[in-house]
Design an enzyme around this catalytic site. Sequence first.
Site, PDB file in Angstrom:
ATOM      1  N   GLY A   1       5.174  13.075 -11.560  1.00 42.58           N
ATOM      2  CA  GLY A   1       6.391  13.438 -12.274  1.00 42.58           C
ATOM      3  C   GLY A   1       6.351  13.044 -13.740  1.00 42.58           C
ATOM      4  O   GLY A   1       6.650  13.848 -14.617  1.00 42.58           O
ATOM      5  N   ALA A   2       5.975  11.799 -14.008  1.00 41.79           N
ATOM      6  CA  ALA A   2       5.964  11.318 -15.377  1.00 41.79           C
ATOM      7  C   ALA A   2       5.292   9.956 -15.433  1.00 41.79           C
ATOM      8  O   ALA A   2       5.019   9.360 -14.401  1.00 41.79           O
ATOM      9  CB  ALA A   2       7.391  11.203 -15.918  1.00 41.79           C
ATOM     10  N   MET A   3       5.053   9.482 -16.668  1.00 44.47           N
ATOM     11  CA  MET A   3       4.321   8.224 -16.832  1.00 44.47           C
ATOM     12  C   MET A   3       4.925   7.401 -17.961  1.00 44.47           C
ATOM     13  O   MET A   3       5.174   7.911 -19.053  1.00 44.47           O
ATOM     14  CB  MET A   3       2.840   8.552 -17.110  1.00 44.47           C
ATOM     15  CG  MET A   3       1.977   7.332 -17.310  1.00 44.47           C
ATOM     16  SD  MET A   3       1.941   6.299 -15.820  1.00 44.47           S
ATOM     17  CE  MET A   3       1.761   4.704 -16.579  1.00 44.47           C
ATOM     18  N   GLU A   4       5.102   6.120 -17.673  1.00 41.85           N
ATOM     19  CA  GLU A   4       5.870   5.220 -18.537  1.00 41.85           C
ATOM     20  C   GLU A   4       5.077   4.565 -19.659  1.00 41.85           C
ATOM     21  O   GLU A   4       5.437   3.472 -20.114  1.00 41.85           O
ATOM     22  CB  GLU A   4       6.489   4.115 -17.664  1.00 41.85           C
ATOM     23  CG  GLU A   4       5.479   3.108 -17.061  1.00 41.85           C
ATOM     24  CD  GLU A   4       4.999   3.430 -15.648  1.00 41.85           C
ATOM     25  OE1 GLU A   4       5.041   4.623 -15.276  1.00 41.85           O
ATOM     26  OE2 GLU A   4       4.573   2.514 -14.932  1.00 41.85           O
TER      27      GLU A   4
ATOM     28  N   HIS B   1      14.085   6.641 -14.815  1.00 43.61           N
ATOM     29  CA  HIS B   1      13.025   5.872 -14.139  1.00 43.61           C
ATOM     30  C   HIS B   1      11.971   5.407 -15.146  1.00 43.61           C
ATOM     31  O   HIS B   1      11.642   4.220 -15.208  1.00 43.61           O
ATOM     32  CB  HIS B   1      12.404   6.744 -13.050  1.00 43.61           C
ATOM     33  CG  HIS B   1      11.280   6.098 -12.303  1.00 43.61           C
ATOM     34  ND1 HIS B   1      11.458   5.501 -11.079  1.00 43.61           N
ATOM     35  CD2 HIS B   1       9.975   5.959 -12.598  1.00 43.61           C
ATOM     36  CE1 HIS B   1      10.297   5.006 -10.652  1.00 43.61           C
ATOM     37  NE2 HIS B   1       9.375   5.287 -11.562  1.00 43.61           N
ATOM     38  N   GLU B   2      11.460   6.328 -15.927  1.00 46.91           N
ATOM     39  CA  GLU B   2      10.391   5.960 -16.868  1.00 46.91           C
ATOM     40  C   GLU B   2      10.931   5.021 -17.942  1.00 46.91           C
ATOM     41  O   GLU B   2      10.254   4.073 -18.343  1.00 46.91           O
ATOM     42  CB  GLU B   2       9.760   7.203 -17.506  1.00 46.91           C
ATOM     43  CG  GLU B   2       9.242   8.248 -16.527  1.00 46.91           C
ATOM     44  CD  GLU B   2       8.350   7.707 -15.427  1.00 46.91           C
ATOM     45  OE1 GLU B   2       7.671   6.685 -15.624  1.00 46.91           O
ATOM     46  OE2 GLU B   2       8.342   8.312 -14.323  1.00 46.91           O
TER      47      GLU B   2
ATOM     48  N   GLU C   1       7.317  -0.173  -8.935  1.00 45.68           N
ATOM     49  CA  GLU C   1       7.834   1.131  -8.491  1.00 45.68           C
ATOM     50  C   GLU C   1       9.062   0.996  -7.586  1.00 45.68           C
ATOM     51  O   GLU C   1      10.047   1.719  -7.746  1.00 45.68           O
ATOM     52  CB  GLU C   1       6.735   1.953  -7.823  1.00 45.68           C
ATOM     53  CG  GLU C   1       5.589   2.338  -8.772  1.00 45.68           C
ATOM     54  CD  GLU C   1       6.043   3.087 -10.013  1.00 45.68           C
ATOM     55  OE1 GLU C   1       7.203   3.531 -10.060  1.00 45.68           O
ATOM     56  OE2 GLU C   1       5.233   3.211 -10.961  1.00 45.68           O
TER      57      GLU C   1
HETATM   58  N1  TRP Z   1       3.912   5.199 -12.887  1.00 45.66           N
HETATM   59  C1  TRP Z   1       4.272   6.579 -12.695  1.00 45.66           C
HETATM   60  C2  TRP Z   1       5.726   6.559 -12.270  1.00 45.66           C
HETATM   61  O1  TRP Z   1       6.073   6.202 -11.210  1.00 45.66           O
HETATM   62  C3  TRP Z   1       3.441   7.244 -11.656  1.00 45.66           C
HETATM   63  C4  TRP Z   1       2.338   8.118 -12.124  1.00 45.66           C
HETATM   64  C5  TRP Z   1       2.390   9.050 -13.096  1.00 45.66           C
HETATM   65  C6  TRP Z   1       1.021   8.214 -11.601  1.00 45.66           C
HETATM   66  N2  TRP Z   1       1.207   9.713 -13.163  1.00 45.66           N
HETATM   67  C7  TRP Z   1       0.349   9.200 -12.276  1.00 45.66           C
HETATM   68  C8  TRP Z   1       0.346   7.542 -10.601  1.00 45.66           C
HETATM   69  C9  TRP Z   1      -0.959   9.550 -11.985  1.00 45.66           C
HETATM   70  C10 TRP Z   1      -0.957   7.869 -10.303  1.00 45.66           C
HETATM   71  C11 TRP Z   1      -1.621   8.872 -10.971  1.00 45.66           C
HETATM   72  O2  TRP Z   1       6.585   6.795 -13.024  1.00 45.66           O
HETATM   73 ZN    ZN Z   2       7.474   4.608 -11.607  1.00 43.37          ZN
END
Ligand code: TRP
Ligand code: ZN
Length: 908
Positions: free
Chosen positions: A288-291, A324-325, A347
């Site tokens: 979904g997304a990355m923080e 969330h992020e 998480e």
């Molecule tokens: N930390 C991210 C989240 O929960 C999760 C995530 C985003 C992720 N991209 C990823 C985990 C690629 C593994 C691989 O918001």
């Molecule tokens: Zn997360």
Amino acid sequence: MTESFSFPFSVLLLELDEAPLMRTEQPKMIYLKDYQVPDYLIDETHLTFELFEDHTLVHAQLVMRRNPEAGAGLPLLVLDGQQLELLELKLDDQVLVAGDYQLSDSQLSLQPTHEQFVIDSSVRIHPESNTALEGLYKSGSMFCTQCEAEGFRKITYYLDRPDVMSKFTTTLSAEQHRYPVLLSNGNPIASGTEEGGRHWATWEDPFRKPAYLFALVAGDLWCVEDTFTTMSQRDVALRIYVEPENIDKVQHAMDSLKKSMKWDEEVYGREYDLDIFMIVAVNDFNMGAMENKGLNIFNSSCVLARAETATDAAHQRVEAVVAHEYFHNWSGNRVTCRDWFQLSLKEGFTVFRDAEFSADMHSRTVKRIEDVAYLRTHQFAEDAGPMAHPVRPDAYMEISNFYTLTIYEKGAEVLRMIHTLLGAELFRKGSDLYFARHDGQAVTCDDFVKAMEDASGIDLAQFKRWYSQAGTPQLVVSEHYDALAQRYTLTFAQSCPATPGQSEKQPFVIPVALGLLDAQGNALPLQLAGEAQAQGVQRVLSVTEAQQSFTFVNLAEQPLPSLLRGFSAPVKLSFPYSRDQLMFLMQHDSDGFNRWEAGQQLAVQVLQELIGQQQRGEPMLLDPRLVTALRSVLENHSLDSAMVAEMLSLPGEGYLAELAEQADVEAIHAAREFARARLAEALFEPLWARYQANRQVSRSTPYQAEAAHFARRSLQNIALSYLMLCNRGEVLEACVEQFDTADNMTERLAALAVLVNSPAEEAAQRALAQFAECFADNPLVMDQWFSVQAACQRPGALARVQALMNHAAFSLKNPNKVRALIGAFANQNLVHFHAADGAGYRFLADQVIALNRLNPQIAARQLLPLTRWARYDAPRQALMRNELLRIRDSGSLSSDVFEVLDKSLRTA
Ligand code: TRP
Ligand code: ZN
């Protein structure tokens, strides 16, 4: 590793041009018990990226020292690195030559000679051909990164583990015309142009961070800009970057971001810490997304939303994922994980935080209902299958496979239980202590629980079994009323099924929120034996033993219990309610969640009866009490429309399959469709009235992404889906009218979905064609178009899905497309996926084999439905296992796919 089969992977098979993603070594199990602190630390990381069309050069300067906590001497330095072409390596400015260091396909080792030293490396990488979407890659014409969990090692040689935290400076250089925007974490500190049409920018992140939070972006992007003034009156620049054609779909995400920042200040006392916060939307993204610190990278599906092109569900998802992020900036970034076994530390906590945020923004009860329905359908299934693992796993092969419903959703339930046991005030004291004590550190789930214990004085030693024991506990409740003594006793018996590697389980601490109702539906005062007086009308009992009784006194009549209010623990509760008692609770329970839950339990009982009739070849007969119950819901105009919609929704096929000993998907489908059709006929009048009234308001009110509007549209659309089962001309007309004239995607897509599942084939075909024409250039809307067809239950589903694989808008390289078509078919179209001839299984296996080479993370995820073979009948089990074996024998497997196959073939 099993002995039953060997890893079908030999070094000979690894021809570089053919399988660049694969590893030459067998994947190894990594164990929590083997954790050791790093031998070396990296104080500073200076990166330079030279981005070109056919390769990228990465120069890394690592200022390193021996870790004082790791003991004496100077051990070998082992850096992680994969798919890197090493061009130059220096130790303290001395160029190293072959023999000075050792290289394998996943590591670079060398012997330091001093406590402190500097490593310089230059490598060549190929983002332009990176289809795994891990490390540095291209999404369309833009460069971006995804480093969590272990992607940074595909960018440069490094100590790629979350307990190594470093200060980063990053310089990017690229062609100015193609990549006018150059971003990385932290603050921009310098920029300039070079000859040859190139330019560069340098970013500095003042906060130490693990490599998994590193990010860079280069592209032709536009941004929407805003500001947020923090609680200490600092102005933060907010920027959301998207491709130019999407600039009109960003406002909702920006509003969501500002609400999130405010909420985290108010509810957790957390203030943002940099002068700039950026979000970038990309079309190709595995999750979904990355923080990433200060530079979140999002799947465009979790950023872009406007009424005409995104549903209410999509608007709510954008809001939740943005929150969330953002919340990760404290729960994840400022305080991070020591190792990946602790993943739920960030998480589970962050999902709990975003769920509470959404509950505060909209309807708390509806949010809880949605989350519980999701958890019980999907996480319970995971916890009962071959991939079951504790919230804090103790072993893994490929960490990417552990971004699971258990880590996220069950982890959030564990946090919710701590919140319930401590109460809001002590929980806040605990989180304040956690953030203060561990700011800037990489810590464990134990550290989190310790902070909660220290702040509250409550012992959570036994509670911690929720972190270490997998499986969904069963809680069987029985009652005894002693009329003479006016005492009412509830007895709780808990047990937990065996899961892979865990046969014996110790009792959990299960918080059971409950109330007791009298015959008029009033809440009774709750006084436990031994207490001087009653203490309120709702309380939380802690069930801590395998079997345990609680006796309530001063009860002049036998009460009806309302148990596990708000789903106060992630367990399977059973109490022998009669259908009449459930109908009573639906009407009278003061807890909104439990009113819904009573309706679900009633529907489950009725549907299970129909399933049995269908299986025995008897005619199906719908219990009229379900009709009565839903009629009174429909006619109750004081209920929130969203609650009416939730209560009208029968338990899904997936949940019914989860509840069955052996899932008979055909009988489940037949029974559920039968019940829906009967309900629609019997309730035609009130459904039609409700539909028309709400549709009328929708027609005359401009779209708003707001709770009351979501509620109206959800009731309108579920009413429509029932009404369309009645084969009436006026309903079909209304449905087509809604599709043609709706000014928003929520109404349009709902109309399309019911049309496509109806016998009105011509109308459906026309609508599909028109939709595709209208939205051909909007990939996110086309995802919806694929999904609606993939989930279509009418005959011929697989053939339609196969045909759509050749549609111009489809691509196996884009995870959203894979999820929209292949994922929707395998997860939402149970009758067709589980077709008796095995064609659905064969199709999925073919796609997994293809995806394994392109994108191992996505391949392993799409494979999951096949791993649940043990829940089906013998012929289907054989067919599913055959496909698993065929994947196993298909050639070089990624560690991701290998681990899932290994675990699912291991059982029986
Ligand atoms: N930390 C991210 C989240 O929960 C999760 C995530 C985003 C992720 N991209 C990823 C985990 C690629 C593994 C691989 O918001
Ligand atoms: Zn997360």
